[in-house]
Design a protein around this motif. Structure first.
Motif, PDB file in Angstrom:
ATOM      1  N   ALA A 364     -11.794 -14.891 -16.701  1.00 50.34           N
ATOM      2  CA  ALA A 364     -12.003 -14.174 -17.957  1.00 50.34           C
ATOM      3  C   ALA A 364     -10.753 -13.385 -18.286  1.00 50.34           C
ATOM      4  CB  ALA A 364     -13.194 -13.219 -17.823  1.00 50.34           C
ATOM      5  N   CYS A 365     -10.407 -13.326 -19.561  1.00 52.18           N
ATOM      6  CA  CYS A 365      -9.261 -12.515 -19.969  1.00 52.18           C
ATOM      7  C   CYS A 365      -9.655 -11.040 -19.902  1.00 52.18           C
ATOM      8  CB  CYS A 365      -8.781 -12.929 -21.363  1.00 52.18           C
ATOM      9  SG  CYS A 365      -9.836 -12.342 -22.697  1.00 52.18           S
ATOM     10  N   THR A 366      -8.710 -10.183 -20.257  1.00 51.63           N
ATOM     11  CA  THR A 366      -8.937  -8.741 -20.146  1.00 51.63           C
ATOM     12  C   THR A 366     -10.164  -8.275 -20.925  1.00 51.63           C
ATOM     13  OG1 THR A 366      -6.611  -8.412 -19.812  1.00 51.63           O
ATOM     14  CG2 THR A 366      -7.838  -6.523 -20.628  1.00 51.63           C
ATOM     15  N   GLY A 367     -10.360  -8.845 -22.084  1.00 53.94           N
ATOM     16  CA  GLY A 367     -11.536  -8.478 -22.884  1.00 53.94           C
ATOM     17  C   GLY A 367     -11.362  -7.170 -23.633  1.00 53.94           C
ATOM     18  N   GLY A 370      -9.634  -3.729 -22.627  1.00 52.28           N
ATOM     19  CA  GLY A 370      -8.186  -3.577 -22.489  1.00 52.28           C
ATOM     20  C   GLY A 370      -7.381  -4.190 -23.604  1.00 52.28           C
ATOM     21  N   CYS A 371      -8.032  -4.969 -24.470  1.00 51.89           N
ATOM     22  CA  CYS A 371      -7.281  -5.704 -25.491  1.00 51.89           C
ATOM     23  C   CYS A 371      -7.951  -5.560 -26.851  1.00 51.89           C
ATOM     24  CB  CYS A 371      -7.180  -7.177 -25.105  1.00 51.89           C
ATOM     25  SG  CYS A 371      -6.356  -8.157 -26.373  1.00 51.89           S
ATOM     26  N   ALA A 372      -7.189  -5.091 -27.828  1.00 49.87           N
ATOM     27  CA  ALA A 372      -7.730  -4.850 -29.174  1.00 49.87           C
ATOM     28  C   ALA A 372      -8.087  -6.150 -29.884  1.00 49.87           C
ATOM     29  CB  ALA A 372      -6.719  -4.059 -29.992  1.00 49.87           C
ATOM     30  N   LYS A 373      -7.519  -7.277 -29.412  1.00 46.61           N
ATOM     31  CA  LYS A 373      -7.806  -8.550 -30.086  1.00 46.61           C
ATOM     32  C   LYS A 373      -9.154  -9.141 -29.660  1.00 46.61           C
ATOM     33  CE  LYS A 373      -3.128 -10.185 -30.924  1.00 46.61           C
ATOM     34  NZ  LYS A 373      -2.313  -9.119 -30.307  1.00 46.61           N
ATOM     35  N   SER A 374      -9.699  -8.636 -28.579  1.00 44.32           N
ATOM     36  CA  SER A 374     -10.888  -9.290 -28.020  1.00 44.32           C
ATOM     37  C   SER A 374     -12.144  -8.996 -28.831  1.00 44.32           C
ATOM     38  CB  SER A 374     -11.103  -8.844 -26.572  1.00 44.32           C
ATOM     39  OG  SER A 374     -12.164  -9.598 -26.016  1.00 44.32           O
ATOM     40  N   ARG A 375     -12.913 -10.043 -29.046  1.00 45.33           N
ATOM     41  CA  ARG A 375     -14.169  -9.893 -29.788  1.00 45.33           C
ATOM     42  C   ARG A 375     -15.349  -9.600 -28.858  1.00 45.33           C
ATOM     43  NH1 ARG A 375     -11.331 -14.187 -32.819  1.00 45.33           N
ATOM     44  NH2 ARG A 375     -12.157 -15.755 -31.408  1.00 45.33           N
ATOM     45  N   LEU A 397     -13.972 -17.509 -19.881  1.00 46.45           N
ATOM     46  CA  LEU A 397     -14.385 -16.673 -21.012  1.00 46.45           C
ATOM     47  C   LEU A 397     -13.138 -16.069 -21.629  1.00 46.45           C
ATOM     48  CD1 LEU A 397     -16.767 -16.513 -18.748  1.00 46.45           C
ATOM     49  CD2 LEU A 397     -17.693 -14.791 -20.289  1.00 46.45           C
ATOM     50  N   THR A 398     -12.996 -16.242 -22.926  1.00 45.11           N
ATOM     51  CA  THR A 398     -11.797 -15.724 -23.587  1.00 45.11           C
ATOM     52  C   THR A 398     -12.187 -14.930 -24.828  1.00 45.11           C
ATOM     53  OG1 THR A 398      -9.609 -16.300 -24.464  1.00 45.11           O
ATOM     54  CG2 THR A 398     -11.360 -17.891 -24.874  1.00 45.11           C
ATOM     55  N   GLY A 399     -11.510 -13.784 -24.995  1.00 45.16           N
ATOM     56  CA  GLY A 399     -11.861 -12.891 -26.095  1.00 45.16           C
ATOM     57  C   GLY A 399     -11.327 -13.346 -27.434  1.00 45.16           C
ATOM     58  N   CYS A 400     -10.298 -14.219 -27.415  1.00 47.36           N
ATOM     59  CA  CYS A 400      -9.766 -14.783 -28.657  1.00 47.36           C
ATOM     60  C   CYS A 400      -9.085 -16.103 -28.319  1.00 47.36           C
ATOM     61  CB  CYS A 400      -8.819 -13.804 -29.355  1.00 47.36           C
ATOM     62  SG  CYS A 400      -7.147 -13.779 -28.673  1.00 47.36           S
ATOM     63  N   GLU A 401      -8.510 -16.746 -29.334  1.00 48.67           N
ATOM     64  CA  GLU A 401      -7.947 -18.087 -29.178  1.00 48.67           C
ATOM     65  C   GLU A 401      -6.676 -18.106 -28.330  1.00 48.67           C
ATOM     66  OE1 GLU A 401      -9.132 -16.697 -31.807  1.00 48.67           O
ATOM     67  OE2 GLU A 401     -10.623 -18.086 -32.634  1.00 48.67           O
ATOM     68  N   ARG A 402      -6.078 -16.952 -28.060  1.00 49.83           N
ATOM     69  CA  ARG A 402      -4.806 -16.944 -27.318  1.00 49.83           C
ATOM     70  C   ARG A 402      -4.972 -17.393 -25.868  1.00 49.83           C
ATOM     71  NH1 ARG A 402      -1.227 -11.743 -28.670  1.00 49.83           N
ATOM     72  NH2 ARG A 402       0.098 -12.799 -27.185  1.00 49.83           N
ATOM     73  N   SER A 403      -6.128 -17.258 -25.312  1.00 53.07           N
ATOM     74  CA  SER A 403      -6.408 -17.821 -23.978  1.00 53.07           C
ATOM     75  C   SER A 403      -5.453 -17.301 -22.899  1.00 53.07           C
ATOM     76  CB  SER A 403      -6.337 -19.357 -24.056  1.00 53.07           C
ATOM     77  OG  SER A 403      -6.745 -19.940 -22.863  1.00 53.07           O
ATOM     78  N   CYS A 404      -5.308 -15.972 -22.816  1.00 57.65           N
ATOM     79  CA  CYS A 404      -4.370 -15.393 -21.834  1.00 57.65           C
ATOM     80  C   CYS A 404      -4.739 -15.718 -20.389  1.00 57.65           C
ATOM     81  CB  CYS A 404      -4.332 -13.873 -21.976  1.00 57.65           C
ATOM     82  SG  CYS A 404      -3.676 -13.308 -23.542  1.00 57.65           S
ATOM     83  N   ALA A 405      -6.018 -15.870 -20.103  1.00 59.09           N
ATOM     84  CA  ALA A 405      -6.429 -16.053 -18.704  1.00 59.09           C
ATOM     85  C   ALA A 405      -6.256 -17.489 -18.229  1.00 59.09           C
ATOM     86  CB  ALA A 405      -7.881 -15.626 -18.519  1.00 59.09           C
TER      87      ALA A 405
HETATM   88  S1  SF4 Z   1      -7.147 -13.940 -24.784  1.00 56.84           S
HETATM   89 FE1  SF4 Z   1      -7.089 -12.706 -26.659  1.00 56.84          FE
HETATM   90  S2  SF4 Z   1      -8.634 -11.168 -26.307  1.00 56.84           S
HETATM   91 FE2  SF4 Z   1      -8.173 -12.013 -24.304  1.00 56.84          FE
HETATM   92  S3  SF4 Z   1      -6.578 -10.687 -23.471  1.00 56.84           S
HETATM   93 FE3  SF4 Z   1      -5.539 -12.370 -24.518  1.00 56.84          FE
HETATM   94  S4  SF4 Z   1      -5.124 -11.604 -26.585  1.00 56.84           S
HETATM   95 FE4  SF4 Z   1      -6.687 -10.276 -25.673  1.00 56.84          FE
END
Ligand code: SF4
Length: 465
Positions: A364-367, A370-375, A397-405
């Motif tokens: 899972a990404c930060t969510g 920790g991240c303003a972009k996460s939904r 699990l990703t909070g947005c399309e950037r898929s950091c994890a």
């Molecule tokens: S994937 Fe999106 S929501 Fe998750 S940490 Fe990266 S930028 Fe933030």
């Protein structure tokens, strides 16, 4: 009249001289939970002493929360405002900066040298006796070559190389701008070379081991020659120019000795890297000596646990840790009779040591904490999903399309649509392209409880091991 000049912070200087949103050792970027500092670890290697220094720095200058990344690096979260430069200086003083750089070096030079350390190795580089070669020396030579050449400071912080020695464990799902994989050639070892992929893809040719540095240098110059203003990755250049044009350009930059027509290269293929090798105890030598692997839940670890891992590496192994691209850690050089106790201590620290644990199969990404972009609060939702995850299922699990994890396409991806709600995608390797980044859309706007049963279905993939 005398004008006073305000000192310029490293972040402000970098924003002008070397703009990027990627965190690094001297580029501490703001996040919702404080500053984010990424420490690149060549080969993922972290000595026990440096692990302690990292833990101390995370407590002194930040929240004490650290993360292991999918590029086998470490990042410190929650860096306090105003303490960024002190944190960077502390880390550089502990030997966690690029070679040949000290805290007095110009900030853009430090930053460029730091960002030119994106060379992925197997976590078992130099440890697996059955690998075709020890890649650690070649990797050090490649990094040194890139750091010495001023022009390569223009490479994007995301531009990445992979060097594969044929170890039993390797990241074979992340695309790299340039990859090199060792293969046996008579009594010697050569390297298959590829672009925009990893060692399971089709190579463009083969290099003699002694030609690797000069040839990669020529390829990097060719890349920079052809890269337009918006082209930061090799895929951008190959979208605008043919492979032949790139290789011809490389010929103009010194020794570029790519071999094509060779039986060893034609028949070579990279063996799979079984997921079971990442966790638990594994022998590498006839006397049972080997390594123990573990991972903190969802890649997050606190400073006290990192200190305990450093102590464990000293007591049970060779006083080093290897961070893995699966957000885990290995203790190398553990004797067979020591392994059960080492595993027990890892379990007691709350680390996952077996693939049967659902948290071994979730990322899972930060969510949103920790991240303003996460939904959505992806970390908390992943913890809830762990209790419901069907046996064998893997999800991201990703909070947005950037898929950091995840730099790869997971068997299942839950893309947050709103707090507590996700769109569910299933990997399908018959599809490709950016529009299919996560695979096939299966269902929209599911709660975690509704998504869990759908994960029991096997994904359509040839990459499962
Ligand atoms: S994937 Fe999106 S929501 Fe998750 S940490 Fe990266 S930028 Fe933030």
């Amino acid at each position: 009249m005398k004008h006073e000049t305000k000192p310029v912070s490293p972040a402000a200087a970098l924003a002008v001289l070397r703009p990027s949103a990627c965190p690094g050792l001297v580029r501490v970027v703001p996040a919702r939970d404080g500053g984010l500092c990424r420490i690149r670890l060549p080969g993922g290697v972290l000595s026990a002493a440096r692990a302690r220094a990292l833990a101390d720095a995370a407590l002194t200058h930040a929240s004490g929360v650290l993360e292991l990344t999918n590029r086998a690096n470490v990042q410190i979260r929650g860096v306090r405002t105003g303490e960024e430069a002190a944190l960077s200086a502390t880390l550089i003083g502990a030997g966690l900066g690029p070679a040949g750089i000290d805290a007095a070096s110009p900030v853009e030079r430090m930053c460029a040298a730091d960002e030119l350390r994106n060379v992925m190795l197997s976590p078992l580089a130099g440890l697996d006796p059955n690998a075709w070669c020890d890649t650690t020396e070649v990797a050090a030579a490649l990094i040194d070559m890139m750091q010495r050449e001023p022009r390569f400071a223009a490479l994007s912080p995301k531009f990445a190389l992979q060097l594969d020695g044929g170890e039993c464990m390797a990241m074979l799902e992340h695309a790299h701008d340039i990859w090199l994989a060792a293969l046996p050639h008579g009594a010697t070892v050569r390297f298959a070379v590829g672009l925009v992929g990893c060692p399971t893809a089709q190579p463009i040719g083969m290099l003699a081991a002694e030609d690797v540095c000069a040839s990669v240098r020529a390829l990097l110059h060719a890349f920079l020659d052809l890269a337009g203003t918006d082209a930061t990755r090799m895929r951008d250049v190959l979208a605008a120019h043919s492979l032949e044009a790139l290789l011809q350009r490389a010929q103009q930059h010194g020794d570029f000795t790519l071999m094509h027509d060779d039986a060893a290269l034609r028949t070579w293929h990279r063996a799979a890297s079984p997921a079971d090798l990442r966790l638990g105890a594994h022998a590498l030598h006839a006397d049972g000596r080997g390594y123990v692997g573990a991972q903190p839940a969802l890649g997050r670890i606190d400073a006290h646990t990192l200190r305990a891992l450093a102590a464990l590496a000293e007591d049970s192994g060779n006083a080093t840790l290897r961070v893995t691209p699966w957000q885990g850690v290995l203790l190398p050089d553990v004797r067979a009779r020591t392994m059960p106790a080492a595993l027990e201590r890892l379990r007691a620290l709350g680390l996952v040591v077996s693939r049967t644990d659902p948290l071994a199969r979730l990322i899972a990404c930060t969510g949103s904490t920790g991240c303003a972009k996460s939904r959505a609060d992806t970390k908390a939702d992943a913890q809830r999903l762990a209790a419901l995850l069907p046996p064998g299922a893997e999800a991201h699990l990703t909070g947005c399309e950037r898929s950091c994890a995840a730099a790869h396409r997971a068997p299942f991806t839950l893309l947050a649509s709103a707090p507590d709600h996700y769109d569910l995608y299933q990997r399908d390797d018959t599809q490709s392209g950016f529009g299919q980044r996560f695979g096939r859309l299966v269902a929209r706007n599911l709660t975690i409880e509704a998504a869990a049963p759908a994960l029991a279905q096997r994904p359509r993939s040839a990459q499962d091991v």
